[in-house]
Design a protein around this motif. Structure first.
Motif, PDB file in Angstrom:
ATOM      1  N   LEU A  62      -3.018 -74.960  20.468  1.00 27.26           N
ATOM      2  CA  LEU A  62      -3.808 -74.110  19.577  1.00 27.26           C
ATOM      3  C   LEU A  62      -5.132 -73.749  20.239  1.00 27.26           C
ATOM      4  CD1 LEU A  62      -3.273 -76.171  16.293  1.00 27.26           C
ATOM      5  CD2 LEU A  62      -1.972 -74.163  17.089  1.00 27.26           C
ATOM      6  N   GLU A  63      -5.544 -72.509  20.087  1.00 21.98           N
ATOM      7  CA  GLU A  63      -6.807 -72.071  20.676  1.00 21.98           C
ATOM      8  C   GLU A  63      -7.958 -72.966  20.205  1.00 21.98           C
ATOM      9  OE1 GLU A  63      -9.169 -70.200  23.187  1.00 21.98           O
ATOM     10  OE2 GLU A  63      -7.079 -69.609  23.009  1.00 21.98           O
ATOM     11  N   GLU A  64      -7.976 -73.312  18.943  1.00 20.85           N
ATOM     12  CA  GLU A  64      -9.045 -74.147  18.397  1.00 20.85           C
ATOM     13  C   GLU A  64      -8.683 -75.635  18.411  1.00 20.85           C
ATOM     14  OE1 GLU A  64      -6.166 -73.135  15.216  1.00 20.85           O
ATOM     15  OE2 GLU A  64      -7.152 -71.942  16.750  1.00 20.85           O
ATOM     16  N   GLY A  65      -7.571 -75.971  19.020  1.00 22.71           N
ATOM     17  CA  GLY A  65      -7.096 -77.358  19.043  1.00 22.71           C
ATOM     18  C   GLY A  65      -7.956 -78.267  19.908  1.00 22.71           C
ATOM     19  N   HIS A  66      -7.860 -79.550  19.643  1.00 26.46           N
ATOM     20  CA  HIS A  66      -8.572 -80.563  20.419  1.00 26.46           C
ATOM     21  C   HIS A  66      -7.793 -80.830  21.710  1.00 26.46           C
ATOM     22  CE1 HIS A  66     -11.030 -84.051  21.267  1.00 26.46           C
ATOM     23  NE2 HIS A  66      -9.921 -84.732  21.492  1.00 26.46           N
TER      24      HIS A  66
END
Length: 182
Positions: A62-66
């Protein structure tokens, strides 16, 4: 018949056996296995710990994933036959300057006991449509200049040699190319 699949907890026992094989051979897929062992090694032998590991690597896409600092979004696929994990492959969604020089879009590895059976070639061929779905018309795949097996895998996927940098052979593979090999 072996196939690519998303990481899943059902493959825990076989995945961990594969990791043990790689560690015994001194192979860490760059530093991937070392990093995984540092973060998850104390807990992933338990079902809940392994579930956290699977959730974490799936979040990395995910682009905003950790994900680890400096890492780009990346999708993991495991190459399995029934419940047996034979290898894994990762698509990095974009290139950093370092990935453009030596790392590439795709990294893969086959467990030692499953090598020399065409699995790496099949994994690379089979992951190309996933890369295309990410909007990548072509992917950079690299290997050590001394790794004849990986060079043959990349060339079997119609990799076009660009050059060698810092001991890495660099090939571009079109994601819509029809595989010509067997």
């Amino acid at each position: 018949m072996p196939q690519l699949t998303s990481p899943h907890v059902r493959y825990r026992a076989s995945f961990l056996e594969a990791v043990r094989e790689n560690v015994a051979e001194g192979e860490f897929f760059g530093d991937t296995i070392k990093r995984e062992l540092d973060v998850y090694g104390d807990t992933w032998h338990e079902p809940d710990g392994f579930a956290r590991y699977v959730a974490a690597i799936r979040e990395e896409e995910l682009e905003e994933g950790h994900r680890p600092e400096g890492f780009v979004p990346a999708s993991w696929y495991w190459y399995v036959d029934g419940d047996s994990c034979l290898g894994r492959i990762q698509i990095r969604h974009r290139l950093t300057p370092w990935l453009l020089e030596v790392g590439g879009h795709i990294g893969y590895g086959v467990r030692p006991s499953a090598r020399r059976r065409g699995h790496a070639t099949a994994m690379l061929r089979d992951v190309l449509p996933y890369a295309r779905a990410l909007g990548l018309d072509r992917v950079l795949v690299t290997c050590d200049s001394t790794n004849v097996g990986s060079r043959k895998v990349i060339e079997a996927a119609d990799g076009e040699f660009e050059d060698e940098r810092d001991g890495k052979l660099r090939y571009w593979v079109a994601t819509d190319r029809i595989h010509r090999g067997g």
